[in-house]
Design a protein around this motif. Structure first.
Motif, PDB file in Angstrom:
ATOM      1  N   THR A 157       0.827  -1.211   0.000  1.00 44.82           N
ATOM      2  CA  THR A 157       0.000   0.000   0.000  1.00 44.82           C
ATOM      3  C   THR A 157       0.857   1.255   0.000  1.00 44.82           C
ATOM      4  O   THR A 157       1.948   1.292   0.567  1.00 44.82           O
ATOM      5  N   ALA A 158       0.340   2.291  -0.646  1.00 44.22           N
ATOM      6  CA  ALA A 158       0.989   3.605  -0.638  1.00 44.22           C
ATOM      7  C   ALA A 158      -0.091   4.666  -0.731  1.00 44.22           C
ATOM      8  O   ALA A 158      -1.196   4.414  -1.206  1.00 44.22           O
ATOM      9  N   GLY A 159       0.230   5.869  -0.264  1.00 48.47           N
ATOM     10  CA  GLY A 159      -0.733   6.958  -0.319  1.00 48.47           C
ATOM     11  C   GLY A 159      -1.325   7.235   1.045  1.00 48.47           C
ATOM     12  O   GLY A 159      -0.682   7.010   2.077  1.00 48.47           O
ATOM     13  N   ASN A 160      -2.561   7.707   1.069  1.00 53.79           N
ATOM     14  CA  ASN A 160      -3.210   8.077   2.317  1.00 53.79           C
ATOM     15  C   ASN A 160      -3.342   6.860   3.234  1.00 53.79           C
ATOM     16  O   ASN A 160      -3.960   5.862   2.866  1.00 53.79           O
ATOM     17  N   LEU A 161      -2.771   6.955   4.433  1.00 54.53           N
ATOM     18  CA  LEU A 161      -2.741   5.814   5.343  1.00 54.53           C
ATOM     19  C   LEU A 161      -4.133   5.455   5.851  1.00 54.53           C
ATOM     20  O   LEU A 161      -4.450   4.269   6.018  1.00 54.53           O
ATOM     21  N   ALA A 162      -4.968   6.460   6.098  1.00 52.97           N
ATOM     22  CA  ALA A 162      -6.324   6.175   6.566  1.00 52.97           C
ATOM     23  C   ALA A 162      -7.103   5.373   5.532  1.00 52.97           C
ATOM     24  O   ALA A 162      -7.830   4.429   5.869  1.00 52.97           O
ATOM     25  N   THR A 163      -6.959   5.729   4.259  1.00 53.71           N
ATOM     26  CA  THR A 163      -7.646   5.002   3.194  1.00 53.71           C
ATOM     27  C   THR A 163      -7.150   3.575   3.094  1.00 53.71           C
ATOM     28  O   THR A 163      -7.938   2.628   3.060  1.00 53.71           O
ATOM     29  N   SER A 164      -5.822   3.406   3.046  1.00 48.31           N
ATOM     30  CA  SER A 164      -5.269   2.053   2.885  1.00 48.31           C
ATOM     31  C   SER A 164      -5.576   1.178   4.096  1.00 48.31           C
ATOM     32  O   SER A 164      -5.892  -0.014   3.953  1.00 48.31           O
ATOM     33  N   GLN A 165      -5.520   1.739   5.296  1.00 47.83           N
ATOM     34  CA  GLN A 165      -5.856   0.962   6.486  1.00 47.83           C
ATOM     35  C   GLN A 165      -7.315   0.527   6.468  1.00 47.83           C
ATOM     36  O   GLN A 165      -7.635  -0.615   6.838  1.00 47.83           O
ATOM     37  N   ALA A 166      -8.199   1.422   6.039  1.00 48.74           N
ATOM     38  CA  ALA A 166      -9.623   1.084   5.978  1.00 48.74           C
ATOM     39  C   ALA A 166      -9.879  -0.026   4.961  1.00 48.74           C
ATOM     40  O   ALA A 166     -10.698  -0.924   5.196  1.00 48.74           O
ATOM     41  N   VAL A 167      -9.184   0.020   3.830  1.00 45.37           N
ATOM     42  CA  VAL A 167      -9.349  -1.012   2.802  1.00 45.37           C
ATOM     43  C   VAL A 167      -8.873  -2.367   3.322  1.00 45.37           C
ATOM     44  O   VAL A 167      -9.567  -3.383   3.176  1.00 45.37           O
TER      45      VAL A 167
END
Length: 249
Positions: free
Chosen positions: A49-59
């Motif tokens: 994962t890369a980019g916004n951590l909140a988005t990737s963690q939620a996914v």
């Protein structure tokens, strides 16, 4: 920012990632960008994962929740790796839409995230995909058998020169580590611990080789010093410009 890459080899798949999430003057944060999902003898999947951590963690959390709740579709039920790539894109878009709705156009941050998905499902060949923030995805090719997300530009040249589908596993793993180390030298937002994993084709196991290298790991120091020394030696051995000047006279 972060930097992750994956390489498709004849022998299997190599994954490599850094762990830095923040690199301010008084605070450095780390978080693993490598996530493994495996049903031994049936499927083995790795997501970077890369980019916004909140988005990737939620996914990633939703993927895990789907498995725990035995939802009609989850990555342990998917027939193809491409189906998982499609689902990753859908989840990412849904999470980005939540943040965009809350923050509006002037939120001051981007909720976008990118993913690399690779692995193998029983009865299929190993596959490698990059999922864009827009939700669509591409796969690696024989000409360029690697994919990158995050801070990609500094580590790309060595991959172009070294990586081929027939590249030996040991060489590919060292190349991946040098690619990340070269990026760390030029961008402070990429940093250790570094994770590097090899999945062997048709093994259907979590991994066949795995290492994690902290900043002070002796091997990382040796790798960095050896690369620097050999780069300088190669530069010193380049053809002299005096040959060109002499031919022009």
């Amino acid at each position: 920012m972060t930097y992750c890459l994956a390489i498709a080899l004849d022998e299997g798949l190599v994954f490599c990632s850094d762990s830095r999430t923040n690199a301010g003057p008084d605070r450095v944060s780390t978080y693993s960008k490598m996530h493994r999902f495996c049903v031994p003898h049936d499927r083995s999947l790795v997501i970077l994962t890369a980019g916004n951590l909140a988005t990737s963690q939620a996914v990633i959390a939703q993927l895990q929740r789907d498995i725990e709740e035995d939802n009609d579709f989850n990555i342990f039920k998917a027939r193809y790796v491409s189906d998982v790539a499609d689902y990753l894109g859908e989840l990412s878009l849904a999470e980005q839409a939540k943040y965009a709705k809350k923050g509006g156009p002037n939120a001051g941050f981007s909720p976008s995230a990118s993913f690399i998905l690779g692995g193998q499902i029983k009865g299929q060949q190993p596959e490698l995909y990059m999922v864009y923030p827009e939700g669509n995805h591409i796969t690696a090719s024989d000409l360029y058998p690697y994919l990158q997300i995050g801070e990609t530009k500094y580590g790309k040249p060595i991959l172009d020169r070294i990586i081929r589908p027939h590249t030996p596993v040991e060489t590919a793993m060292r190349c991946a580590l040098v690619s990340i180390d070269s990026t760390m030298r030029s961008n402070a937002t990429v940093g250790p611990p570094l994770e590097c994993l090899f999945y062997e084709k048709d093994s259907l196991q979590p991994y066949n080789r795995y290492i994690m290298l902290e900043e002070n790991h002796p091997y990382l120091a040796r790798l960095r010093q050896s690369w620097d020394d050999n780069i300088r030696m190669a530069f010193d051995n380049l053809p002299p410009l005096s040959d060109v000047f002499a031919a022009a006279e």
